[in-house]
Design an enzyme around this catalytic site. Structure first.
Site, short mmCIF file in Angstrom:
data_model
loop_
_atom_site.label_atom_id
_atom_site.label_comp_id
_atom_site.label_asym_id
_atom_site.label_seq_id
_atom_site.Cartn_x
_atom_site.Cartn_y
_atom_site.Cartn_z
N ASP A 173 0.82 -1.22 0.00
CA ASP A 173 0.00 0.00 0.00
C ASP A 173 0.85 1.26 0.00
O ASP A 173 0.46 2.29 0.53
CB ASP A 173 -0.92 -0.02 1.24
CG ASP A 173 -1.99 1.05 1.18
OD1 ASP A 173 -2.48 1.45 2.26
OD2 ASP A 173 -2.33 1.50 0.06
N LYS A 176 2.54 3.60 -5.70
CA LYS A 176 1.96 2.64 -6.64
C LYS A 176 2.97 2.18 -7.69
O LYS A 176 2.90 1.06 -8.18
CB LYS A 176 0.71 3.24 -7.30
CG LYS A 176 -0.28 3.82 -6.29
CD LYS A 176 -0.53 2.88 -5.10
CE LYS A 176 -1.06 3.62 -3.88
NZ LYS A 176 -0.99 2.81 -2.63
N ASP A 230 -3.37 -2.94 -2.28
CA ASP A 230 -4.43 -1.94 -2.28
C ASP A 230 -4.34 -1.09 -3.55
O ASP A 230 -3.29 -1.01 -4.20
CB ASP A 230 -4.28 -1.03 -1.04
CG ASP A 230 -5.47 -0.09 -0.88
OD1 ASP A 230 -5.27 1.01 -0.33
OD2 ASP A 230 -6.59 -0.43 -1.32
N ASN A 231 -5.44 -0.45 -3.93
CA ASN A 231 -5.44 0.58 -4.98
C ASN A 231 -5.06 0.11 -6.37
O ASN A 231 -4.57 0.90 -7.18
CB ASN A 231 -4.50 1.74 -4.62
CG ASN A 231 -4.71 2.29 -3.25
OD1 ASN A 231 -3.83 2.21 -2.40
ND2 ASN A 231 -5.90 2.83 -3.02
N GLU A 286 -11.44 4.39 -0.47
CA GLU A 286 -11.78 4.75 0.91
C GLU A 286 -12.61 6.04 0.98
O GLU A 286 -12.27 7.04 0.36
CB GLU A 286 -10.51 4.89 1.76
CG GLU A 286 -9.41 5.76 1.20
CD GLU A 286 -8.40 4.96 0.39
OE1 GLU A 286 -8.77 3.91 -0.16
OE2 GLU A 286 -7.25 5.41 0.28
O1 77M Z 1 2.43 9.33 -0.27
C1 77M Z 1 3.56 8.98 -0.15
C2 77M Z 1 3.97 7.59 -0.61
S1 77M Z 1 3.34 6.36 0.40
C3 77M Z 1 1.59 6.52 0.27
C4 77M Z 1 1.12 5.68 -0.87
N1 77M Z 1 -0.35 5.61 -0.96
C5 77M Z 1 -0.97 6.37 -1.83
O2 77M Z 1 -0.36 7.17 -2.52
C6 77M Z 1 -2.47 6.27 -1.94
C7 77M Z 1 -3.15 7.22 -2.70
C8 77M Z 1 -4.55 7.18 -2.81
C9 77M Z 1 -5.26 8.18 -3.62
C10 77M Z 1 -4.80 9.49 -3.70
C11 77M Z 1 -5.46 10.42 -4.46
C12 77M Z 1 -6.62 10.06 -5.15
F1 77M Z 1 -7.28 10.98 -5.89
C13 77M Z 1 -7.09 8.77 -5.08
C14 77M Z 1 -6.41 7.84 -4.33
C15 77M Z 1 -5.28 6.18 -2.15
C16 77M Z 1 -4.60 5.23 -1.42
O3 77M Z 1 -5.28 4.24 -0.77
C17 77M Z 1 -3.21 5.26 -1.31
O4 77M Z 1 -2.59 4.27 -0.59
C18 77M Z 1 4.56 9.93 0.41
C19 77M Z 1 4.25 11.29 0.43
C20 77M Z 1 5.17 12.19 0.90
C21 77M Z 1 6.38 11.75 1.38
O5 77M Z 1 7.32 12.63 1.88
C22 77M Z 1 6.67 10.39 1.38
O6 77M Z 1 7.87 10.02 1.89
C23 77M Z 1 5.75 9.48 0.90
MG MG Z 2 -3.98 2.61 -0.26
#
Ligand code: 77M
Ligand code: MG
Length: 214
Positions: free
Chosen positions: A141, A144, A169-170, A199
């Site tokens: 998760d 992606k 997930d996703n 979600e």
């Molecule tokens: O975000 C990260 C990477 S890990 C999270 C990954 N998960 C997702 O991106 C994720 C995204 C969505 C989602 C987002 C926008 C939409 F319009 C629709 C869906 C849904 C999920 O369930 C997810 O798990 C990160 C940010 C900053 C940092 O500084 C770092 O180090 C890391």
């Molecule tokens: Mg997710």
């Protein structure tokens, strides 16, 4: 108040959820994110699919890629038998800090090892660090675009064995097309799609369950 979204989620949990009761912490996060501000937790609908897989697999060793606020970490940990361990990797220090506190409030921190760093750097260290043969369940998760390279890295590091279950997930939204193509076409996996919703939203999403065949 609360400088970041994870901080605001933590404050809501600390103010409304029952200390030591993981189910009440899970409900608090879901009600905050459904009613106040959206956050990228797996959520309650997909969370029930995750619960069913954890209960079916009864894993001794679980790996989670992408901790965020620890929501799915809690969902998994609350169903682990004593002696089972959940290793969760998070690259964002702030997310990890908040997750630690949420896991503590839920009373599941004893079974969880939360490591901060990139999955590509940490995965090769896991076998030695935890003296383990293989993971029984991997919940994917995180970024992606990292799903596929990290799955191949897990194979190369000998952290998957025949019967290991990957749950991603996703796979529909935001999507992980290269990962899906790989697990659905590789002879080394038996893959199955669980349709659901993103979600807290009426948007299609789903989880892919893939069994490694060795
Ligand atoms: O975000 C990260 C990477 S890990 C999270 C990954 N998960 C997702 O991106 C994720 C995204 C969505 C989602 C987002 C926008 C939409 F319009 C629709 C869906 C849904 C999920 O369930 C997810 O798990 C990160 C940010 C900053 C940092 O500084 C770092 O180090 C890391
Ligand atoms: Mg997710």
């Amino acid at each position: 108040s609360g400088k970041s979204r994870p901080m605001r989620i933590l404050q809501y949990v600390q103010r409304t959820a029952v200390q030591g009761d993981a189910n009440s912490v899970i409900s608090a996060v879901d009600s905050y994110c459904a009613n106040v501000e959206w956050a990228m937790n797996v959520g309650d609908m997909k969370g029930e699919i995750l619960d069913a897989v954890v209960l079916d697999v009864r894993p001794r060793w679980v790996l989670e890629l992408g901790t965020y606020c620890g929501y799915s970490t809690m969902r998994i940990a609350r169903f682990l038998p004593p002696g089972a361990r959940l290793v969760t990797l998070e690259m964002n220090h702030h997310y990890a800090q908040v997750a630690k506190q949420i896991l503590g409030h839920a009373g599941v921190d004893a079974q969880v090892d939360l490591l901060v760093g990139t999955s590509s750097a940490l995965i090769p260290q896991l076998k030695k660090k935890f003296d383990l043969d293989k993971f029984d369940l991997v919940f994917i998760d995180h970024w992606k675009t990292s799903y596929l390279p990290d799955t191949k890295l897990l194979e190369e590091c000998g952290l998957l064995a025949s019967g290991t279950v990957l749950l991603a997930d996703n796979v529909t939204c935001p999507g992980a097309p290269d990962y899906l193509q790989y697990v659905r076409n590789s002879p080394r996996y038996k893959s199955l799609y669980f349709p659901s919703q993103l979600e807290y939203l009426q948007v299609e999403d789903g989880m892919e369950k893939s069994i490694f065949l060795g």
